[in-house]
Write a protein that holds these residues in place. Structure first.
Motif, PDB file in Angstrom:
ATOM      1  N   ALA A  74      54.194  45.591  40.363  1.00 18.89           N
ATOM      2  CA  ALA A  74      55.096  45.607  41.521  1.00 18.89           C
ATOM      3  C   ALA A  74      55.253  44.222  42.131  1.00 18.89           C
ATOM      4  CB  ALA A  74      54.580  46.591  42.573  1.00 18.89           C
ATOM      5  N   GLY A  75      54.540  43.227  41.598  1.00 17.31           N
ATOM      6  CA  GLY A  75      54.660  41.860  42.096  1.00 17.31           C
ATOM      7  C   GLY A  75      53.637  41.482  43.146  1.00 17.31           C
ATOM      8  N   TYR A  76      52.707  42.376  43.468  1.00 14.05           N
ATOM      9  CA  TYR A  76      51.654  42.058  44.431  1.00 14.05           C
ATOM     10  C   TYR A  76      50.589  41.200  43.759  1.00 14.05           C
ATOM     11  CZ  TYR A  76      53.674  45.223  47.785  1.00 14.05           C
ATOM     12  OH  TYR A  76      54.532  45.816  48.672  1.00 14.05           O
ATOM     13  N   SER A  77      50.121  40.186  44.486  1.00 13.34           N
ATOM     14  CA  SER A  77      49.123  39.271  43.956  1.00 13.34           C
ATOM     15  C   SER A  77      47.756  39.610  44.513  1.00 13.34           C
ATOM     16  CB  SER A  77      49.461  37.826  44.341  1.00 13.34           C
ATOM     17  OG  SER A  77      50.697  37.452  43.811  1.00 13.34           O
ATOM     18  N   LEU A  78      46.754  39.468  43.664  1.00 15.46           N
ATOM     19  CA  LEU A  78      45.360  39.687  44.042  1.00 15.46           C
ATOM     20  C   LEU A  78      44.629  38.382  43.790  1.00 15.46           C
ATOM     21  CD1 LEU A  78      45.906  42.583  41.857  1.00 15.46           C
ATOM     22  CD2 LEU A  78      45.004  43.095  44.109  1.00 15.46           C
ATOM     23  N   VAL A  79      44.006  37.838  44.825  1.00 16.04           N
ATOM     24  CA  VAL A  79      43.363  36.534  44.730  1.00 16.04           C
ATOM     25  C   VAL A  79      41.876  36.684  45.033  1.00 16.04           C
ATOM     26  CG1 VAL A  79      43.294  34.168  45.624  1.00 16.04           C
ATOM     27  CG2 VAL A  79      45.490  35.370  45.443  1.00 16.04           C
ATOM     28  N   ALA A  80      41.034  36.271  44.094  1.00 15.73           N
ATOM     29  CA  ALA A  80      39.583  36.283  44.279  1.00 15.73           C
ATOM     30  C   ALA A  80      39.173  35.004  44.999  1.00 15.73           C
ATOM     31  CB  ALA A  80      38.879  36.387  42.936  1.00 15.73           C
ATOM     32  N   ASN A  81      38.598  35.157  46.184  1.00 17.14           N
ATOM     33  CA  ASN A  81      38.129  34.025  46.991  1.00 17.14           C
ATOM     34  C   ASN A  81      36.616  33.921  46.866  1.00 17.14           C
ATOM     35  OD1 ASN A  81      40.606  33.187  48.565  1.00 17.14           O
ATOM     36  ND2 ASN A  81      40.518  35.349  49.099  1.00 17.14           N
ATOM     37  N   PHE A  82      36.143  32.964  46.062  1.00 19.46           N
ATOM     38  CA  PHE A  82      34.698  32.907  45.825  1.00 19.46           C
ATOM     39  C   PHE A  82      33.925  32.418  47.036  1.00 19.46           C
ATOM     40  CE2 PHE A  82      33.900  28.403  45.241  1.00 19.46           C
ATOM     41  CZ  PHE A  82      35.078  27.888  44.746  1.00 19.46           C
ATOM     42  N   SER A  83      34.507  31.581  47.897  1.00 17.96           N
ATOM     43  CA  SER A  83      33.766  31.063  49.057  1.00 17.96           C
ATOM     44  C   SER A  83      33.538  32.119  50.132  1.00 17.96           C
ATOM     45  CB  SER A  83      34.488  29.863  49.666  1.00 17.96           C
ATOM     46  OG  SER A  83      34.493  28.786  48.758  1.00 17.96           O
ATOM     47  N   SER A  84      34.484  33.032  50.296  1.00 21.10           N
ATOM     48  CA  SER A  84      34.339  34.074  51.316  1.00 21.10           C
ATOM     49  C   SER A  84      33.908  35.414  50.735  1.00 21.10           C
ATOM     50  CB  SER A  84      35.654  34.258  52.083  1.00 21.10           C
ATOM     51  OG  SER A  84      36.682  34.696  51.206  1.00 21.10           O
ATOM     52  N   GLY A  85      33.810  35.508  49.417  1.00 23.17           N
ATOM     53  CA  GLY A  85      33.398  36.760  48.788  1.00 23.17           C
ATOM     54  C   GLY A  85      34.399  37.875  48.992  1.00 23.17           C
ATOM     55  N   SER A  86      35.676  37.534  48.948  1.00 21.07           N
ATOM     56  CA  SER A  86      36.706  38.533  49.228  1.00 21.07           C
ATOM     57  C   SER A  86      37.792  38.542  48.159  1.00 21.07           C
ATOM     58  CB  SER A  86      37.344  38.266  50.594  1.00 21.07           C
ATOM     59  OG  SER A  86      38.072  37.052  50.579  1.00 21.07           O
ATOM     60  N   LEU A  87      38.543  39.622  48.178  1.00 16.09           N
ATOM     61  CA  LEU A  87      39.739  39.754  47.357  1.00 16.09           C
ATOM     62  C   LEU A  87      40.898  39.905  48.321  1.00 16.09           C
ATOM     63  CD1 LEU A  87      40.835  40.173  44.410  1.00 16.09           C
ATOM     64  CD2 LEU A  87      40.710  42.624  44.900  1.00 16.09           C
ATOM     65  N   SER A  88      41.849  38.973  48.285  1.00 18.75           N
ATOM     66  CA  SER A  88      43.018  39.005  49.174  1.00 18.75           C
ATOM     67  C   SER A  88      44.227  39.533  48.424  1.00 18.75           C
ATOM     68  CB  SER A  88      43.324  37.607  49.718  1.00 18.75           C
ATOM     69  OG  SER A  88      42.257  37.135  50.502  1.00 18.75           O
ATOM     70  N   ILE A  89      44.996  40.365  49.104  1.00 10.50           N
ATOM     71  CA  ILE A  89      46.183  40.970  48.505  1.00 10.50           C
ATOM     72  C   ILE A  89      47.413  40.440  49.239  1.00 10.50           C
ATOM     73  CG2 ILE A  89      47.355  43.155  48.016  1.00 10.50           C
ATOM     74  CD1 ILE A  89      44.209  44.183  48.429  1.00 10.50           C
ATOM     75  N   TYR A  90      48.409  40.011  48.439  1.00  9.58           N
ATOM     76  CA  TYR A  90      49.635  39.415  48.971  1.00  9.58           C
ATOM     77  C   TYR A  90      50.844  40.158  48.442  1.00  9.58           C
ATOM     78  CZ  TYR A  90      46.708  35.573  50.442  1.00  9.58           C
ATOM     79  OH  TYR A  90      45.741  34.825  51.057  1.00  9.58           O
ATOM     80  N   ASP A  91      51.891  40.243  49.268  1.00  5.42           N
ATOM     81  CA  ASP A  91      53.133  40.857  48.797  1.00  5.42           C
ATOM     82  C   ASP A  91      53.863  39.883  47.877  1.00  5.42           C
ATOM     83  OD1 ASP A  91      54.647  39.050  50.354  1.00  5.42           O
ATOM     84  OD2 ASP A  91      55.227  40.552  51.823  1.00  5.42           O
ATOM     85  N   PRO A  92      54.945  40.319  47.239  1.00  6.39           N
ATOM     86  CA  PRO A  92      55.636  39.436  46.287  1.00  6.39           C
ATOM     87  C   PRO A  92      56.161  38.119  46.871  1.00  6.39           C
ATOM     88  CG  PRO A  92      56.250  41.699  45.866  1.00  6.39           C
ATOM     89  CD  PRO A  92      55.452  41.702  47.151  1.00  6.39           C
ATOM     90  N   SER A  93      56.304  38.031  48.198  1.00  4.75           N
ATOM     91  CA  SER A  93      56.771  36.776  48.801  1.00  4.75           C
ATOM     92  C   SER A  93      55.618  35.850  49.171  1.00  4.75           C
ATOM     93  CB  SER A  93      57.616  37.070  50.043  1.00  4.75           C
ATOM     94  OG  SER A  93      56.795  37.562  51.091  1.00  4.75           O
ATOM     95  N   GLY A  94      54.359  36.281  48.938  1.00  2.00           N
ATOM     96  CA  GLY A  94      53.203  35.456  49.270  1.00  2.00           C
ATOM     97  C   GLY A  94      52.661  35.687  50.658  1.00  2.00           C
ATOM     98  N   ARG A  95      53.089  36.777  51.315  1.00  2.00           N
ATOM     99  CA  ARG A  95      52.610  37.111  52.653  1.00  2.00           C
ATOM    100  C   ARG A  95      51.340  37.952  52.534  1.00  2.00           C
ATOM    101  NH1 ARG A  95      53.511  41.404  56.237  1.00  2.00           N
ATOM    102  NH2 ARG A  95      54.848  42.351  54.674  1.00  2.00           N
ATOM    103  N   PHE A  96      50.317  37.595  53.308  1.00  2.00           N
ATOM    104  CA  PHE A  96      49.048  38.298  53.283  1.00  2.00           C
ATOM    105  C   PHE A  96      49.219  39.746  53.738  1.00  2.00           C
ATOM    106  CE2 PHE A  96      45.241  39.732  55.567  1.00  2.00           C
ATOM    107  CZ  PHE A  96      44.320  39.673  54.530  1.00  2.00           C
TER     108      PHE A  96
END
Length: 130
Positions: A74-96
Motif C-alpha cells: 500500500a506504500g506505507y514505509s516501516l523504518v527500524a530505528n536502532f538508537s531508540s529501539g523502535s519501528l516507525s510507520i509512515y504513510d506514502p507521503s513520508g508523514r509519520f
C-alpha cells in the motif's frame, strides 16, 4: 540488475542540503520505482528518483538511528530505528503515523509476500513478526 554484475548507477550525495544522505544504511523501492534511503548519521529517510533526483525527506521527528526500511504493497514505509529501539510507520507521503517501541537495536525490517512485517531485533537476538 545486469547478469554480468556491471555497475549501472551510483547516487552520490556527499554535499549538504536537501539531498544530503550521510552514512546510508537501508534502501527500499516503492511501487513507482523511487528509492527510499535511511541514513543513521543524519537521522533521515530521503527519497530519490531512480536517476538520483532528490524528491523529498520523511518527517524526521520520530527518526533516531534509522537503519532498515521496507515498503508494503500500500506504500506505507516501516523504518527500524536502532538508537531508540523502535519501528516507525509512515504513510506514502513520508508523514509519520505510528511507532512501536519494544526492540533492542532493530536493524532490519521486511514485508513478506503475505503482508506480514518481520523485524530483525538484533539486541534481543530474535526475529519479530507482525
Amino acid at each position: 540488475f545486469h547478469s554480468d554484475w556491471t555497475l549501472s548507477h551510483i547516487i552520490d550525495r556527499k554535499v549538504s542540503g536537501d539531498g544530503y544522505c550521510n552514512r546510508p544504511q537501508g534502501v527500499a523501492f516503492d511501487i513507482s520505482g523511487d528509492v527510499h534511503v535511511t541514513a543513521c548519521s543524519s537521522n533521515s529517510v530521503t527519497v530519490f528518483t531512480p536517476s538520483g533526483q532528490f524528491v523529498r525527506k520523511y518527517d524526521q521527528t520520530h527518526l533516531n538511528g534509522p537503519a532498515g526500511i521496507a515498503i508494503d504493497s500500500a506504500g506505507y514505509s516501516l523504518v527500524a530505528n536502532f538508537s531508540s529501539g523502535s519501528l516507525s510507520i509512515y504513510d506514502p507521503s513520508g508523514r509519520f503515523i505510528h511507532s512501536i517501541g519494544e526492540f533492542s537495536d532493530p536493524y532490519g525490517v521486511s514485508v513478506s509476500p503475505d503482508g506480514s512485517v518481520w523485524v530483525a531485533d538484533c539486541g534481543n537476538n530474535r526475529l519479530v513478526k507482525y
